[in-house]
Design a protein around this motif. Structure first.
Motif, PDB file in Angstrom:
ATOM      1  N   MET A   1     -17.911   2.857   7.953  1.00 17.84           N
ATOM      2  CA  MET A   1     -19.299   2.288   7.784  1.00 17.84           C
ATOM      3  C   MET A   1     -20.465   3.062   7.911  1.00 17.84           C
ATOM      4  SD  MET A   1     -19.340  -1.675   9.552  1.00 17.84           S
ATOM      5  CE  MET A   1     -20.904  -2.300   8.774  1.00 17.84           C
TER       6      MET A   1
ATOM      7  N   ILE B   1      -8.913  -0.931   6.632  1.00 18.70           N
ATOM      8  CA  ILE B   1     -10.231  -0.955   6.135  1.00 18.70           C
ATOM      9  C   ILE B   1     -10.684   0.397   6.122  1.00 18.70           C
ATOM     10  CG2 ILE B   1     -12.558  -2.228   6.392  1.00 18.70           C
ATOM     11  CD1 ILE B   1     -11.021  -4.491   7.551  1.00 18.70           C
TER      12      ILE B   1
ATOM     13  N   HIS C   1      -9.385   3.372   6.362  1.00 17.35           N
ATOM     14  CA  HIS C   1      -8.822   4.227   5.391  1.00 17.35           C
ATOM     15  C   HIS C   1      -9.091   4.008   4.000  1.00 17.35           C
ATOM     16  CE1 HIS C   1      -5.121   6.312   3.943  1.00 17.35           C
ATOM     17  NE2 HIS C   1      -4.866   5.300   3.376  1.00 17.35           N
ATOM     18  N   LEU C   2      -9.238   2.666   3.504  1.00 18.75           N
ATOM     19  CA  LEU C   2      -9.320   2.409   2.179  1.00 18.75           C
ATOM     20  C   LEU C   2     -10.988   2.542   1.721  1.00 18.75           C
ATOM     21  CD1 LEU C   2      -7.069  -0.785   1.968  1.00 18.75           C
ATOM     22  CD2 LEU C   2      -6.648   1.600   1.103  1.00 18.75           C
ATOM     23  N   ARG C   3     -11.754   1.954   2.657  1.00 18.96           N
ATOM     24  CA  ARG C   3     -13.405   1.945   2.253  1.00 18.96           C
ATOM     25  C   ARG C   3     -14.065   3.138   2.741  1.00 18.96           C
ATOM     26  NH1 ARG C   3     -15.185  -3.867   3.794  1.00 18.96           N
ATOM     27  NH2 ARG C   3     -13.797  -5.042   2.421  1.00 18.96           N
ATOM     28  N   GLY C   4     -13.190   3.867   3.985  1.00 20.41           N
ATOM     29  CA  GLY C   4     -14.092   4.877   4.646  1.00 20.41           C
ATOM     30  C   GLY C   4     -14.998   4.302   5.551  1.00 20.41           C
TER      31      GLY C   4
ATOM     32  N   HIS D   1       0.865  -1.385  -0.088  1.00 21.18           N
ATOM     33  CA  HIS D   1      -0.150  -0.003   0.043  1.00 21.18           C
ATOM     34  C   HIS D   1       1.010   1.367   0.013  1.00 21.18           C
ATOM     35  CE1 HIS D   1      -3.856  -1.983   0.299  1.00 21.18           C
ATOM     36  NE2 HIS D   1      -3.298  -2.788   1.224  1.00 21.18           N
TER      37      HIS D   1
END
Length: 88
Positions: free
Chosen positions: A74, A67, A69-72, A16
């Protein structure tokens, strides 16, 4: 034989393209504090005297932060009201 937590952490950092500052911020997303010096100890060679083994808790918190950081974050779940259930 198998990969250690340190190996997994190193591979994720490289994959990453993360710097130490990025990892500190990612861990902060899940309210987990880690310092740059701790990170340096995780990424050292096993034969180095200041090498430190990465525990499950540290890797778990990093993964949870990654998670986010990458997806935002929930999205919050919407609670269906009783009136929507009775509209059949």
């Amino acid at each position: 034989m198998g990969l250690t937590n340190n190996d997994i952490f190193k591979k994720l950092r490289v994959a990453h393209k993360l710097r130490d500052d990025d990892i500190v911020k990612i861990c902060a997303l899940v309210d987990f504090k880690v310092t740059k010096s701790e990170l340096g100890a995780f990424f050292r060679n096993e034969s180095h005297p200041k090498y430190m083994e990465c525990g499950d808790q540290i890797l778990r918190n990093f993964l949870n932060g990654l998670i986010i950081h990458l997806r935002g974050p929930m999205p919050e779940k919407k609670i269906a009201s009783d009136s929507n259930k009775n509209k059949k």
